[in-house]
Scaffold this active site. Sequence first.
Site, PDB file in Angstrom:
ATOM      1  N   CYS A   1       3.271   5.156  -0.853  1.00 10.39           N
ATOM      2  CA  CYS A   1       2.551   3.880  -1.218  1.00 10.39           C
ATOM      3  C   CYS A   1       1.267   4.054  -1.304  1.00 10.39           C
ATOM      4  CB  CYS A   1       3.037   2.455  -0.045  1.00 10.39           C
ATOM      5  SG  CYS A   1       3.182   3.389   1.521  1.00 10.39           S
TER       6      CYS A   1
ATOM      7  N   GLU B   1       5.267  18.039  13.386  1.00  9.78           N
ATOM      8  CA  GLU B   1       5.197  17.539  12.250  1.00  9.78           C
ATOM      9  C   GLU B   1       4.908  18.995  11.372  1.00  9.78           C
ATOM     10  OE1 GLU B   1       5.647  16.953   8.921  1.00  9.78           O
ATOM     11  OE2 GLU B   1       6.092  15.084   9.860  1.00  9.78           O
TER      12      GLU B   1
ATOM     13  N   GLU C   1       7.446   0.840 -10.550  1.00  7.76           N
ATOM     14  CA  GLU C   1       5.952   0.961 -10.398  1.00  7.76           C
ATOM     15  C   GLU C   1       5.249   2.231 -11.176  1.00  7.76           C
ATOM     16  OE1 GLU C   1       5.413  -0.576  -5.706  1.00  7.76           O
ATOM     17  OE2 GLU C   1       5.881   1.600  -6.120  1.00  7.76           O
TER      18      GLU C   1
ATOM     19  N   THR D   1       5.670  10.343   4.291  1.00  6.22           N
ATOM     20  CA  THR D   1       5.726   9.998   2.757  1.00  6.22           C
ATOM     21  C   THR D   1       4.511   8.921   2.238  1.00  6.22           C
ATOM     22  OG1 THR D   1       8.093  10.320   2.693  1.00  6.22           O
ATOM     23  CG2 THR D   1       7.345   8.868   1.016  1.00  6.22           C
ATOM     24  N   CYS D   2       4.503   7.805   3.131  1.00  6.16           N
ATOM     25  CA  CYS D   2       3.562   6.939   2.652  1.00  6.16           C
ATOM     26  C   CYS D   2       2.140   7.242   2.373  1.00  6.16           C
ATOM     27  CB  CYS D   2       3.519   5.638   3.780  1.00  6.16           C
ATOM     28  SG  CYS D   2       2.251   4.372   3.381  1.00  6.16           S
TER      29      CYS D   2
ATOM     30  N   GLU E   1      -1.775 -21.983  -4.479  1.00  8.83           N
ATOM     31  CA  GLU E   1      -1.434 -23.311  -4.140  1.00  8.83           C
ATOM     32  C   GLU E   1      -0.201 -23.940  -4.913  1.00  8.83           C
ATOM     33  OE1 GLU E   1      -4.363 -26.220  -5.857  1.00  8.83           O
ATOM     34  OE2 GLU E   1      -4.845 -24.939  -7.248  1.00  8.83           O
TER      35      GLU E   1
ATOM     36  N   HIS F   1      -7.735 -24.769  -3.818  1.00  3.96           N
ATOM     37  CA  HIS F   1      -7.919 -24.747  -5.260  1.00  3.96           C
ATOM     38  C   HIS F   1      -9.122 -24.349  -5.791  1.00  3.96           C
ATOM     39  CE1 HIS F   1      -7.084 -26.764  -8.949  1.00  3.96           C
ATOM     40  NE2 HIS F   1      -8.361 -27.118  -9.284  1.00  3.96           N
TER      41      HIS F   1
ATOM     42  N   TYR G   1      11.807   0.397  -6.668  1.00  3.87           N
ATOM     43  CA  TYR G   1      10.573   0.294  -6.670  1.00  3.87           C
ATOM     44  C   TYR G   1       9.934   1.508  -7.371  1.00  3.87           C
ATOM     45  CZ  TYR G   1      11.018  -2.928  -2.295  1.00  3.87           C
ATOM     46  OH  TYR G   1      11.223  -3.537  -1.442  1.00  3.87           O
TER      47      TYR G   1
ATOM     48  N   LYS H   1       0.221   5.788  -4.701  1.00  5.02           N
ATOM     49  CA  LYS H   1       0.765   5.030  -5.659  1.00  5.02           C
ATOM     50  C   LYS H   1      -0.244   3.835  -5.962  1.00  5.02           C
ATOM     51  CE  LYS H   1       4.934   4.711  -5.092  1.00  5.02           C
ATOM     52  NZ  LYS H   1       5.274   3.287  -4.488  1.00  5.02           N
TER      53      LYS H   1
ATOM     54  N   ALA I   1       6.659  -6.102  -1.365  1.00  9.88           N
ATOM     55  CA  ALA I   1       6.004  -6.133  -2.574  1.00  9.88           C
ATOM     56  C   ALA I   1       6.498  -4.944  -3.458  1.00  9.88           C
ATOM     57  CB  ALA I   1       4.535  -6.111  -2.534  1.00  9.88           C
TER      58      ALA I   1
END
Length: 454
Positions: free
Chosen positions: A54, A41, A189, A48-49, A448, A443, A185, A57, A348
Site C-alpha cells: 500500500c 524477520e 489500482e 508487504t504494506c 456534504e 460547504h 484491489y 502503491k 479504499a
Amino acid sequence: MADTMAKHPESFDLIVIGGGSGGVRAARRAAAQQASVALFEGGRLGGTCVNVGCVPKKVMSFAAHAPATTAAAVGHGWPSAATGNFSWPDLRQRLAAYITDLNAIYRRNLEKAGVTIFDQRARLTGANSVEAGGKSYEAKKILIATGARPALPPVPGLRELACTSDDMFSLPKLPATAIIAGAGYIAVEFASILAGLGVATTLVHRGPTILKNFDVSVQKRLLDHLRAHQVQLRLDTDLEKVEKTGSGVCVCLRGGDQLQADLLLAATGRIANTDDLGAAEAGVKLGSRGQIIVDDNFRSSVSSIYALGDVIGRLALTPVAIAEGMRFVAENYGGYGPPLDYDLVPTAVFSHPNVGSVGMSEQQARQAHPEVLIAESEFTSMISRIAGTGDKTYMKLIHLPDNGRVLGAHMVGPDAGEIMQGFAVALGGGATKLDFDATVGIHPTAAEEFVSMR
C-alpha cells in the site's frame, strides 16, 4: 559454565515470527506490557504494506494522478501549467529512499520498546520453540504474522513470464504497453496507475465484473471510469497460455484471441506465507490456501501458538492486522485493544477515481433485509465541472426503513478513502439516516452530499 549455558535455548515470553504491520504492532504492545519479546524477520521490516504494497502503491498513484491535477489547473486559469517529462528512474529512487526511511523507523520503534530483533527467518520446531540460523529459541507463546504473497494460477507460461505486484516497484523502465490479469484491489489500482502514467493498459479477467465483493453500483461506476480513462477491459475472458515474444509477451486467450504487450502483471490473488514454516509439523491446522486456522482470540489448534494478519486469511488489510495485533496483546498481556468488528471495517481502493466503502453492499443488505432502502447521488464536482473533465462522483447510503440504521456507505470519486474514514466512525456508532440528515454539511465539499441525500 559456558558449555552449560550454550545447551539452554534463549527464552522469551513471546516470539513473533514476521515483521509486518501486525507482527510489529503486537511485539511493541506486548513489550510495553513488560513481556520479554523477540521478533524474527528475514526480510525488510514493515512487511508487504511498507515494502511492496500500500505505501509504494499510493506513492505511484500520486504520480499517476499528477497529469489530471495539472489538467484541472489549466481549467482553473493556469494555461501555462504542464507536467513536463515524467521520470520513472527518479520516482523509483525517491520511493526507495522513502521505504528505507520507513524500515529504519520500524526498527527504532521496536528497539525503543525493548523488543529483541533477529534479522532471520524462524521456523517452528514445537509448540514453544523455533529455530533460526542454526540456533533454538523458546517462548511461552508464539505469534505467527508472516503475511501472504502473490498467487499464480496454473496457466502455462504465466509463472515464467509474468511479474507480480512485488516486482512493480523495481521495474528497470516503464513499459509502453501492459496487460493486467485480475480484478481485485491490486489489479484495479495498477490499471489506473499505469494508464495514468501513459502506459497503454488492458485489464483481463475471467469474471463479468471487477471488485466482486464491493457494492454493485460501485463496480459499475468504476468500470465506466476505467473505460473513460483509456483502460481496455476484457471481461469474461480466460487466459489459456503466455508466450515470450521478442520485446515482451503474447497472452493467448481462450477462444483464440491474442494480446501482446511489453509487460504482463498477474494480480490473481494471494496465498498465506506458511511454506517451510513448520506449522503442520508442529500440529498447527492449515486451510486450503495455506492459511492458519484460528479462533476468535487468534489461537491456533496448538494452544501456545497464535496467528494474525494476512496469514489467517480473513481481511487482508494493514489496519486490520494492526487491530488484530492490539487485540491479541490485550487478551494475553493487558492494555488497550478493542474488539474488532470485521463487518464494519472501512476500505479504499486507490484507483482513479478512488473507491471508499464501509459496511454492507446492496447485495448483502438485500439478502439480510429485503426491505432495505437506498439513497444515492451522482454529480459532477466543482473541480471537474470547471476543469471540463466530465468526471462524476457517486455516493450511496443503504439503510433500514424502520429505525433508519445505516448499513453501508459507498463512494466513487476523488478522496473517497479520506471521506469514508469519518463515516466509518458514524456507522460504528450505529448512526441512522436521520442522524445523517440532521448533520449540517460542510460547504462546498463533496462529502456534504452524504448528509443531504434524500
